[in-house]
Design an enzyme around this catalytic site. Structure first.
Site: not given
Ligand code: UDP
Length: 311
Positions: A92, A146
Protein backbone atom coordinates in the site's frame (compact mmCIF):
# COMPACT_ATOMS: atom_id res chain seq x y z
CA UNK A 1 18.08 29.33 -0.76
CA UNK A 2 15.78 27.92 1.87
CA UNK A 3 13.12 25.50 0.60
CA UNK A 4 10.02 23.99 2.24
CA UNK A 5 10.44 20.21 2.02
CA UNK A 6 8.03 17.37 2.85
CA UNK A 7 9.72 14.08 3.76
CA UNK A 8 7.58 10.95 4.14
CA UNK A 9 9.08 8.23 6.33
CA UNK A 10 10.90 10.90 8.37
CA UNK A 11 11.31 8.62 11.42
CA UNK A 12 13.07 5.91 9.47
CA UNK A 13 16.80 5.34 9.26
CA UNK A 14 17.35 7.28 6.03
CA UNK A 15 14.48 9.76 6.54
CA UNK A 16 15.88 10.97 9.86
CA UNK A 17 19.38 11.47 8.41
CA UNK A 18 17.84 13.39 5.51
CA UNK A 19 16.04 15.62 8.01
CA UNK A 20 19.33 16.40 9.79
CA UNK A 21 21.05 17.34 6.56
CA UNK A 22 18.17 19.44 5.20
CA UNK A 23 17.78 21.34 8.47
CA UNK A 24 21.55 21.96 8.56
CA UNK A 25 21.29 23.43 5.09
CA UNK A 26 18.68 25.93 6.33
CA UNK A 27 15.56 24.31 4.86
CA UNK A 28 12.12 23.96 6.42
CA UNK A 29 11.22 20.27 6.91
CA UNK A 30 7.75 18.82 7.35
CA UNK A 31 8.14 15.16 8.24
CA UNK A 32 5.41 12.53 7.98
CA UNK A 33 5.46 9.04 9.44
CA UNK A 34 2.94 6.59 10.87
CA UNK A 35 5.72 4.97 12.97
CA UNK A 36 4.95 1.47 11.68
CA UNK A 37 8.65 0.64 11.28
CA UNK A 38 10.09 4.10 11.92
CA UNK A 39 10.95 5.18 15.45
CA UNK A 40 10.15 8.42 17.28
CA UNK A 41 13.63 8.05 18.86
CA UNK A 42 15.21 8.85 15.50
CA UNK A 43 13.66 12.31 15.39
CA UNK A 44 13.36 13.26 19.04
CA UNK A 45 16.53 15.40 18.76
CA UNK A 46 14.86 17.52 16.03
CA UNK A 47 13.53 20.11 18.41
CA UNK A 48 13.94 22.78 15.78
CA UNK A 49 11.81 25.75 14.80
CA UNK A 50 12.10 24.76 11.11
CA UNK A 51 10.91 21.19 11.76
CA UNK A 52 7.33 19.90 12.03
CA UNK A 53 6.33 16.28 12.57
CA UNK A 54 2.94 14.98 11.47
CA UNK A 55 1.91 11.47 12.49
CA UNK A 56 0.19 10.41 9.27
CA UNK A 57 -0.24 7.29 7.14
CA UNK A 58 0.64 8.49 3.64
CA UNK A 59 -1.62 5.91 2.00
CA UNK A 60 -4.35 8.41 3.00
CA UNK A 61 -4.70 11.88 1.44
CA UNK A 62 -1.86 14.21 2.46
CA UNK A 63 -2.88 17.82 3.31
CA UNK A 64 -0.14 20.39 3.72
CA UNK A 65 -0.89 24.11 3.85
CA UNK A 66 1.17 26.61 1.91
CA UNK A 67 4.05 26.29 -0.45
CA UNK A 68 5.97 23.02 -0.87
CA UNK A 69 9.15 22.98 -2.97
CA UNK A 70 10.15 19.32 -2.67
CA UNK A 71 8.44 16.06 -1.73
CA UNK A 72 10.86 13.29 -0.76
CA UNK A 73 8.93 10.03 -0.59
CA UNK A 74 10.83 7.77 1.77
CA UNK A 75 8.01 5.97 3.61
CA UNK A 76 8.11 2.16 3.40
CA UNK A 77 9.08 -0.86 5.43
CA UNK A 78 12.52 -1.67 3.98
CA UNK A 79 14.02 -4.68 5.73
CA UNK A 80 13.13 -8.13 4.35
CA UNK A 81 11.89 -9.19 7.78
CA UNK A 82 9.69 -6.07 7.95
CA UNK A 83 8.05 -6.56 4.63
CA UNK A 84 7.42 -10.22 5.42
CA UNK A 85 5.68 -9.10 8.59
CA UNK A 86 3.84 -6.19 6.89
CA UNK A 87 3.18 -7.34 3.33
CA UNK A 88 -0.02 -5.36 2.73
CA UNK A 89 1.21 -2.07 4.28
CA UNK A 90 4.36 -2.45 2.14
CA UNK A 91 2.31 -2.83 -1.03
CA UNK A 92 0.00 0.00 0.00
CA UNK A 93 2.69 2.53 0.81
CA UNK A 94 4.55 1.79 -2.43
CA UNK A 95 1.39 2.07 -4.50
CA UNK A 96 -1.20 4.26 -2.73
CA UNK A 97 1.41 6.19 -0.72
CA UNK A 98 3.41 7.05 -3.83
CA UNK A 99 0.20 8.15 -5.54
CA UNK A 100 -0.65 10.48 -2.65
CA UNK A 101 2.90 11.87 -2.43
CA UNK A 102 2.92 12.51 -6.18
CA UNK A 103 -0.50 14.13 -5.91
CA UNK A 104 0.91 16.51 -3.30
CA UNK A 105 3.91 17.33 -5.52
CA UNK A 106 1.61 17.95 -8.50
CA UNK A 107 -0.76 20.20 -6.51
CA UNK A 108 2.14 22.26 -5.15
CA UNK A 109 4.32 22.30 -8.28
CA UNK A 110 7.02 20.62 -6.16
CA UNK A 111 9.98 18.52 -7.24
CA UNK A 112 9.42 14.87 -6.30
CA UNK A 113 12.06 12.31 -5.33
CA UNK A 114 11.17 8.63 -4.96
CA UNK A 115 13.16 6.32 -2.70
CA UNK A 116 13.39 3.31 -4.97
CA UNK A 117 15.67 0.35 -4.44
CA UNK A 118 18.13 -2.11 -5.92
CA UNK A 119 15.35 -4.65 -5.28
CA UNK A 120 13.80 -3.51 -8.58
CA UNK A 121 16.62 -5.58 -10.14
CA UNK A 122 15.52 -8.67 -8.15
CA UNK A 123 17.97 -11.58 -8.21
CA UNK A 124 19.94 -9.96 -11.03
CA UNK A 125 21.11 -11.71 -14.17
CA UNK A 126 23.23 -8.71 -15.10
CA UNK A 127 26.20 -7.80 -12.89
CA UNK A 128 26.93 -5.12 -11.82
CA UNK A 129 23.50 -3.57 -12.20
CA UNK A 130 23.18 -0.47 -14.41
CA UNK A 131 19.96 1.56 -14.58
CA UNK A 132 19.29 0.15 -18.06
CA UNK A 133 18.76 -3.36 -16.58
CA UNK A 134 15.06 -4.32 -16.23
CA UNK A 135 15.54 -6.82 -13.46
CA UNK A 136 14.63 -10.38 -12.54
CA UNK A 137 11.84 -10.23 -9.97
CA UNK A 138 9.50 -12.97 -8.76
CA UNK A 139 6.17 -11.12 -8.38
CA UNK A 140 4.62 -13.78 -6.14
CA UNK A 141 7.65 -14.60 -3.97
CA UNK A 142 7.92 -13.30 -0.39
CA UNK A 143 10.00 -10.29 -1.51
CA UNK A 144 7.52 -9.50 -4.30
CA UNK A 145 5.47 -7.26 -2.01
CA UNK A 146 8.39 -4.85 -1.72
CA UNK A 147 9.97 -5.30 -5.15
CA UNK A 148 6.73 -4.94 -7.08
CA UNK A 149 5.50 -2.06 -4.92
CA UNK A 150 8.71 -0.19 -5.73
CA UNK A 151 8.47 -1.11 -9.41
CA UNK A 152 4.90 0.22 -9.44
CA UNK A 153 6.14 3.32 -7.57
CA UNK A 154 8.70 3.91 -10.32
CA UNK A 155 6.06 3.43 -13.03
CA UNK A 156 3.62 5.90 -11.48
CA UNK A 157 6.46 8.38 -10.82
CA UNK A 158 7.49 8.30 -14.47
CA UNK A 159 3.82 8.60 -15.52
CA UNK A 160 3.42 11.76 -13.38
CA UNK A 161 6.61 13.13 -14.93
CA UNK A 162 5.44 12.39 -18.48
CA UNK A 163 1.74 13.21 -18.24
CA UNK A 164 1.50 15.73 -15.41
CA UNK A 165 4.96 17.27 -15.93
CA UNK A 166 5.90 16.75 -12.28
CA UNK A 167 9.66 17.24 -11.97
CA UNK A 168 10.20 13.71 -10.66
CA UNK A 169 13.40 11.85 -9.82
CA UNK A 170 14.09 8.26 -8.82
CA UNK A 171 16.90 7.15 -6.48
CA UNK A 172 17.61 3.40 -6.67
CA UNK A 173 19.15 2.86 -3.27
CA UNK A 174 21.46 -0.11 -2.68
CA UNK A 175 22.24 -1.58 0.75
CA UNK A 176 22.93 1.26 3.17
CA UNK A 177 24.01 1.09 6.81
CA UNK A 178 24.89 3.29 9.74
CA UNK A 179 23.63 4.68 13.04
CA UNK A 180 19.83 4.66 13.63
CA UNK A 181 19.19 1.36 11.90
CA UNK A 182 17.08 -0.67 14.25
CA UNK A 183 19.35 -3.13 15.96
CA UNK A 184 17.04 -6.08 15.48
CA UNK A 185 15.59 -5.02 12.14
CA UNK A 186 16.81 -8.23 10.57
CA UNK A 187 19.34 -6.76 8.19
CA UNK A 188 22.81 -8.19 8.02
CA UNK A 189 25.03 -5.42 9.44
CA UNK A 190 23.09 -4.38 12.57
CA UNK A 191 22.20 -8.02 13.27
CA UNK A 192 25.81 -9.20 13.04
CA UNK A 193 27.07 -6.30 15.19
CA UNK A 194 24.46 -6.94 17.90
CA UNK A 195 25.21 -10.67 17.83
CA UNK A 196 28.96 -10.08 17.98
CA UNK A 197 28.69 -7.65 20.90
CA UNK A 198 26.43 -10.04 22.80
CA UNK A 199 28.74 -13.01 22.12
CA UNK A 200 25.90 -14.79 20.31
CA UNK A 201 26.32 -16.91 17.20
CA UNK A 202 26.47 -14.86 13.99
CA UNK A 203 23.66 -16.10 11.75
CA UNK A 204 24.84 -16.12 8.15
CA UNK A 205 22.08 -17.20 5.79
CA UNK A 206 22.96 -19.80 3.15
CA UNK A 207 26.62 -20.34 2.26
CA UNK A 208 27.43 -16.67 2.90
CA UNK A 209 28.97 -16.48 -0.56
CA UNK A 210 26.17 -14.18 -1.74
CA UNK A 211 27.39 -10.62 -2.16
CA UNK A 212 26.19 -7.13 -1.29
CA UNK A 213 27.73 -3.68 -1.63
CA UNK A 214 27.28 -1.54 1.49
CA UNK A 215 27.06 2.24 1.43
CA UNK A 216 27.51 4.37 4.54
CA UNK A 217 24.56 6.63 5.34
CA UNK A 218 26.35 10.00 5.02
CA UNK A 219 27.50 9.14 1.50
CA UNK A 220 23.97 8.10 0.55
CA UNK A 221 22.49 11.33 1.89
CA UNK A 222 25.03 13.32 -0.20
CA UNK A 223 23.84 11.45 -3.28
CA UNK A 224 20.16 12.06 -2.51
CA UNK A 225 20.74 15.81 -2.03
CA UNK A 226 22.66 16.02 -5.29
CA UNK A 227 19.89 14.16 -7.11
CA UNK A 228 17.22 16.40 -5.58
CA UNK A 229 19.10 19.50 -6.75
CA UNK A 230 20.00 18.11 -10.19
CA UNK A 231 18.17 18.72 -13.43
CA UNK A 232 18.05 14.98 -14.22
CA UNK A 233 14.86 12.88 -14.38
CA UNK A 234 16.55 9.53 -15.06
CA UNK A 235 16.57 6.82 -12.37
CA UNK A 236 19.95 6.92 -10.63
CA UNK A 237 21.68 4.12 -8.71
CA UNK A 238 23.03 5.28 -5.36
CA UNK A 239 25.26 2.81 -3.56
CA UNK A 240 28.84 1.91 -2.83
CA UNK A 241 30.29 -0.33 -5.57
CA UNK A 242 32.64 -2.12 -3.16
CA UNK A 243 31.21 -5.64 -3.25
CA UNK A 244 31.72 -8.15 -0.42
CA UNK A 245 30.47 -11.59 0.47
CA UNK A 246 28.23 -11.86 3.52
CA UNK A 247 30.85 -14.17 5.07
CA UNK A 248 33.47 -11.45 4.67
CA UNK A 249 31.32 -8.80 6.33
CA UNK A 250 30.49 -11.19 9.19
CA UNK A 251 34.20 -11.98 9.69
CA UNK A 252 35.14 -8.31 9.64
CA UNK A 253 32.50 -7.50 12.26
CA UNK A 254 33.72 -10.32 14.51
CA UNK A 255 37.30 -9.04 14.17
CA UNK A 256 36.44 -5.37 14.74
CA UNK A 257 34.36 -6.05 17.85
CA UNK A 258 36.98 -8.44 19.27
CA UNK A 259 34.11 -10.92 19.67
CA UNK A 260 34.36 -14.64 20.41
CA UNK A 261 31.16 -15.27 18.46
CA UNK A 262 31.10 -18.14 16.00
CA UNK A 263 29.66 -17.84 12.51
CA UNK A 264 26.87 -20.35 11.95
CA UNK A 265 24.75 -20.91 8.86
CA UNK A 266 20.97 -20.74 8.59
CA UNK A 267 18.77 -21.49 5.56
CA UNK A 268 18.88 -18.87 2.83
CA UNK A 269 15.59 -16.95 2.57
CA UNK A 270 13.59 -17.54 -0.62
CA UNK A 271 14.65 -15.36 -3.59
CA UNK A 272 17.59 -13.87 -1.68
CA UNK A 273 19.67 -12.17 -4.42
CA UNK A 274 22.96 -13.99 -5.07
CA UNK A 275 24.88 -10.88 -6.08
CA UNK A 276 24.39 -7.14 -5.90
CA UNK A 277 26.65 -4.30 -6.95
CA UNK A 278 25.66 -0.90 -8.30
CA UNK A 279 27.08 0.48 -11.50
CA UNK A 280 27.34 4.13 -10.44
CA UNK A 281 28.56 5.59 -13.74
CA UNK A 282 25.37 7.61 -14.09
CA UNK A 283 25.55 9.06 -10.56
CA UNK A 284 29.19 9.97 -11.16
CA UNK A 285 28.53 11.62 -14.51
CA UNK A 286 25.21 13.35 -13.75
CA UNK A 287 25.70 14.23 -10.09
CA UNK A 288 29.48 14.18 -9.67
CA UNK A 289 28.81 11.73 -6.82
CA UNK A 290 30.96 8.89 -5.50
CA UNK A 291 30.90 7.42 -1.98
CA UNK A 292 33.93 8.15 0.21
CA UNK A 293 33.44 6.38 3.56
CA UNK A 294 35.34 3.08 3.67
CA UNK A 295 33.72 -0.04 5.10
CA UNK A 296 36.25 0.05 7.98
CA UNK A 297 35.28 3.58 8.94
CA UNK A 298 31.54 3.04 8.43
CA UNK A 299 31.55 -0.15 10.49
CA UNK A 300 33.52 1.55 13.24
CA UNK A 301 30.90 4.30 13.53
CA UNK A 302 28.02 1.80 13.36
CA UNK A 303 29.57 -0.46 16.01
CA UNK A 304 29.97 2.60 18.29
CA UNK A 305 26.29 3.40 17.77
CA UNK A 306 25.11 -0.13 18.55
CA UNK A 307 27.32 -0.23 21.66
CA UNK A 308 25.84 3.01 22.92
CA UNK A 309 22.31 1.87 22.06
CA UNK A 310 22.52 -1.43 23.91
CA UNK A 311 24.42 0.30 26.74
N1 UDP B 1 21.76 -12.09 6.07
C1 UDP B 1 22.38 -13.04 6.86
N2 UDP B 1 22.09 -13.07 8.21
C2 UDP B 1 21.25 -12.17 8.79
C3 UDP B 1 20.64 -11.20 7.99
C4 UDP B 1 20.91 -11.19 6.64
O1 UDP B 1 23.18 -13.84 6.37
O2 UDP B 1 21.03 -12.29 10.03
C5 UDP B 1 22.06 -12.09 4.63
C6 UDP B 1 20.82 -12.10 3.73
O3 UDP B 1 20.40 -13.43 3.48
C7 UDP B 1 21.36 -11.42 2.49
C8 UDP B 1 22.40 -10.44 3.03
O4 UDP B 1 22.74 -10.89 4.33
O5 UDP B 1 22.01 -12.35 1.65
C9 UDP B 1 21.89 -9.01 3.15
O6 UDP B 1 20.66 -9.07 3.81
P1 UDP B 1 19.86 -7.81 4.30
O7 UDP B 1 18.65 -8.30 5.00
O8 UDP B 1 20.79 -6.92 5.05
O9 UDP B 1 19.44 -7.02 2.99
P2 UDP B 1 19.01 -7.47 1.50
O10 UDP B 1 20.17 -7.06 0.69
O11 UDP B 1 18.80 -8.96 1.42
O12 UDP B 1 17.79 -6.70 1.24
Amino acid sequence: MSARIVVTGIAGFIGSHLADRLLNQGHIVIGLDNLLTGSADNIKHLDHRRFTFINHDVTEHISIDGQVDFVLHWASPASPTDYLEWPIPTLKVGALGTHKALGLAKAKGATFVLASTSEVYGDPLEHPQAESYWGNVNPIGPRGVYDEAKRFAEAITVAYYRYHKVNAKIARIFNTYGPRMRIRDGRAIPTFIAQALAGENITVFGTGNQTRSFCYISDLVDGIIRLMESSSNEPVNLGNPKEMTINAIAQQIVAMTGSRSRIIHRPLPIDDPKVRQPDITRARELLGWVPHVTIDEGLRRTIDYVKQKIG
